[in-house]
Design a protein around this motif. Structure first.
Motif, short mmCIF file in Angstrom:
data_model
loop_
_atom_site.label_atom_id
_atom_site.label_comp_id
_atom_site.label_asym_id
_atom_site.label_seq_id
_atom_site.Cartn_x
_atom_site.Cartn_y
_atom_site.Cartn_z
N LEU A 71 6.17 2.80 -3.42
CA LEU A 71 6.68 1.35 -3.84
C LEU A 71 6.60 1.31 -5.37
N PRO A 72 5.88 1.51 -5.94
CA PRO A 72 5.67 1.42 -7.71
C PRO A 72 7.09 2.07 -8.31
N SER A 73 7.01 3.45 -7.78
CA SER A 73 8.22 4.15 -8.55
C SER A 73 9.62 3.70 -8.06
N VAL A 74 9.76 3.02 -6.90
CA VAL A 74 11.14 2.50 -6.42
C VAL A 74 11.31 1.22 -7.29
N LEU A 75 10.19 0.40 -7.35
CA LEU A 75 10.37 -0.85 -8.29
C LEU A 75 10.68 -0.33 -9.58
N VAL A 76 10.33 0.60 -10.31
CA VAL A 76 10.63 1.09 -11.57
C VAL A 76 12.11 1.54 -11.43
N SER A 77 12.48 2.43 -10.52
CA SER A 77 13.81 2.84 -10.53
C SER A 77 14.83 1.83 -10.25
N THR A 78 14.33 0.66 -9.38
CA THR A 78 15.33 -0.50 -9.18
C THR A 78 15.40 -1.23 -10.43
N VAL A 79 14.37 -1.30 -11.39
CA VAL A 79 14.75 -2.03 -12.63
C VAL A 79 15.66 -1.17 -13.73
N VAL A 80 15.44 0.15 -13.67
CA VAL A 80 16.18 1.08 -14.60
C VAL A 80 17.52 1.10 -14.32
N TRP A 81 17.85 1.15 -12.68
CA TRP A 81 19.23 1.42 -12.13
C TRP A 81 19.93 0.03 -12.61
N THR A 82 19.20 -1.21 -12.54
CA THR A 82 20.05 -2.45 -12.41
C THR A 82 20.41 -2.94 -14.13
N VAL A 83 19.26 -2.40 -14.81
CA VAL A 83 19.48 -2.61 -16.36
C VAL A 83 20.83 -1.53 -16.85
N VAL A 84 20.61 -0.52 -16.63
CA VAL A 84 21.67 0.43 -16.98
C VAL A 84 23.06 0.15 -16.69
N VAL A 85 22.95 -0.05 -15.39
CA VAL A 85 24.28 -0.22 -14.66
C VAL A 85 24.97 -1.47 -14.89
N VAL A 86 24.45 -2.56 -15.24
CA VAL A 86 24.87 -3.80 -15.50
C VAL A 86 25.24 -3.80 -17.13
N ASP A 139 0.99 -1.13 0.02
CA ASP A 139 -0.01 -0.09 0.03
C ASP A 139 0.96 1.17 0.03
N GLU A 140 2.07 1.28 0.19
CA GLU A 140 2.86 2.28 0.10
C GLU A 140 2.99 2.93 -1.26
N SER A 141 2.72 4.47 -1.23
CA SER A 141 2.61 5.10 -2.39
C SER A 141 3.95 5.16 -3.24
#
Length: 304
Positions: A77-92, A73-75
């Motif tokens: 969380l969705p943006s954090v999940l998207v940021s995590t995916v972008v962060w991981t893909v770009v850095v790797v 229910d955390e508002s």
């Protein structure tokens, strides 16, 4: 008195003590270490996510699935999940591309090659948190060397808060993450390149293969095991990266520059159970991500 050769030799009724244990004395310490360092913390993490724990650390009873419901229910969380995916893909992705180029360079003979190889170890030898804090000072709004230099060159009119704005903070954090990830990946790929037999290249040259054709048909396929190791290790490390982001922005403002790992730590100050629930979700995401990657890359299948 001579013993007849036909007289059977008596064997002890007991076999050797260590022999009865088989390989257990050798693998036992490793298994014990895995149980203590991996299995037990995972069990405690999952158990904590179902408990109601006060900020001071006292258990107040079972919470059931309430912590997971609160987490989803955390508002933010969705943006954090998207940021995590972008962060991981770009850095790797950037790490693997740059490391592949550096490995190819270091595999050649040129003056100063030994010095440049040693220099690449520096980001690996230094503390990741120390490196992140060093870049944070460099990007500081009031005393940072970057603002001073750019202002002197007339590139900016006034000091900029590079880490206070997510649009500029993310690129800088990605740069630092790639910087500290390069040594391991480069040396992994370099080791893979040095296992390729020279006779293979000579045979390709005799067959009339060009440079590009040799690279795509010989070098990259033979480099595949080392490349996959580099990608998998980087996926896990970057996804769980904490020192770079926490040292530079602490995930702020709010959670605008936080990944799921940093977000988990931010939740700890208000609700330990919810933070543990985020840890469980993180652990599951890492497992799914690695399994999917290995399945897509056909880790256990030989090249046809």
């Amino acid at each position: 008195m001579r013993v007849s050769s036909s007289t059977p030799l008596r064997r002890s009724g007991r076999s050797g003590g260590p022999g009865r244990l088989g390989p257990l004395p050798w693998i036992g310490p490793a298994v014990l270490l895995i149980l203590l360092v991996v299995v037990w913390p995972v069990y405690e993490m999952v158990r904590t996510s179902f408990l109601r724990i006060s900020v001071s650390g006292f258990v107040r009873g079972s919470a059931g699935l309430d912590k997971y419901r609160k987490l989803f229910d955390e508002s933010a969380l969705p943006s954090v999940l998207v940021s995590t995916v972008v962060w991981t893909v770009v850095v790797v992705g950037l790490t693997m591309l740059v490391s592949l180029a550096l490995a190819q360079l270091f595999n050649q003979r040129f003056p100063g090659r030994r010095v440049t190889r040693w220099a690449l170890i520096a980001p690996w030898a230094a503390s990741v948190l120390m490196t992140a804090i060093g870049f944070k000072w460099m990007l500081d709004r009031t005393a940072g060397v970057l603002n001073t230099l750019m202002a002197d060159l007339g590139l900016i009119d006034g000091p900029r808060d590079w880490l206070g704005d997510p649009s500029t903070a993310w690129p800088w954090m990605m740069f630092v993450a790639v910087f500290v990830s390069l040594p391991f990946t480069t040396y992994t790929l370099l080791a893979g390149l040095q296992t390729v037999p020279g006779e293979v290249y000579e045979a390709a040259k005799v067959d009339g293969a060009g440079t590009a054709q040799t690279y795509w048909r010989i070098t990259l396929p033979l480099l595949r095991p080392a490349f996959l190791v580099g990608v998998v290790i980087n996926l896990i490390n970057v996804f769980n990266s904490f020192p770079v982001i926490w040292g530079m922005t602490r995930g702020g403002p709010d959670s605008d520059t936080a990944t799921t790992t940093v977000f988990m730590y931010q939740l700890k100050s208000s609700d330990i159970g919810e933070s543990a629930a985020m840890s469980v979700v993180n652990f599951a995401l890492v497992l799914v991500m690695v399994v999917l990657f290995l399945k897509v890359s056909r880790w256990n299948k030989e090249e046809s």
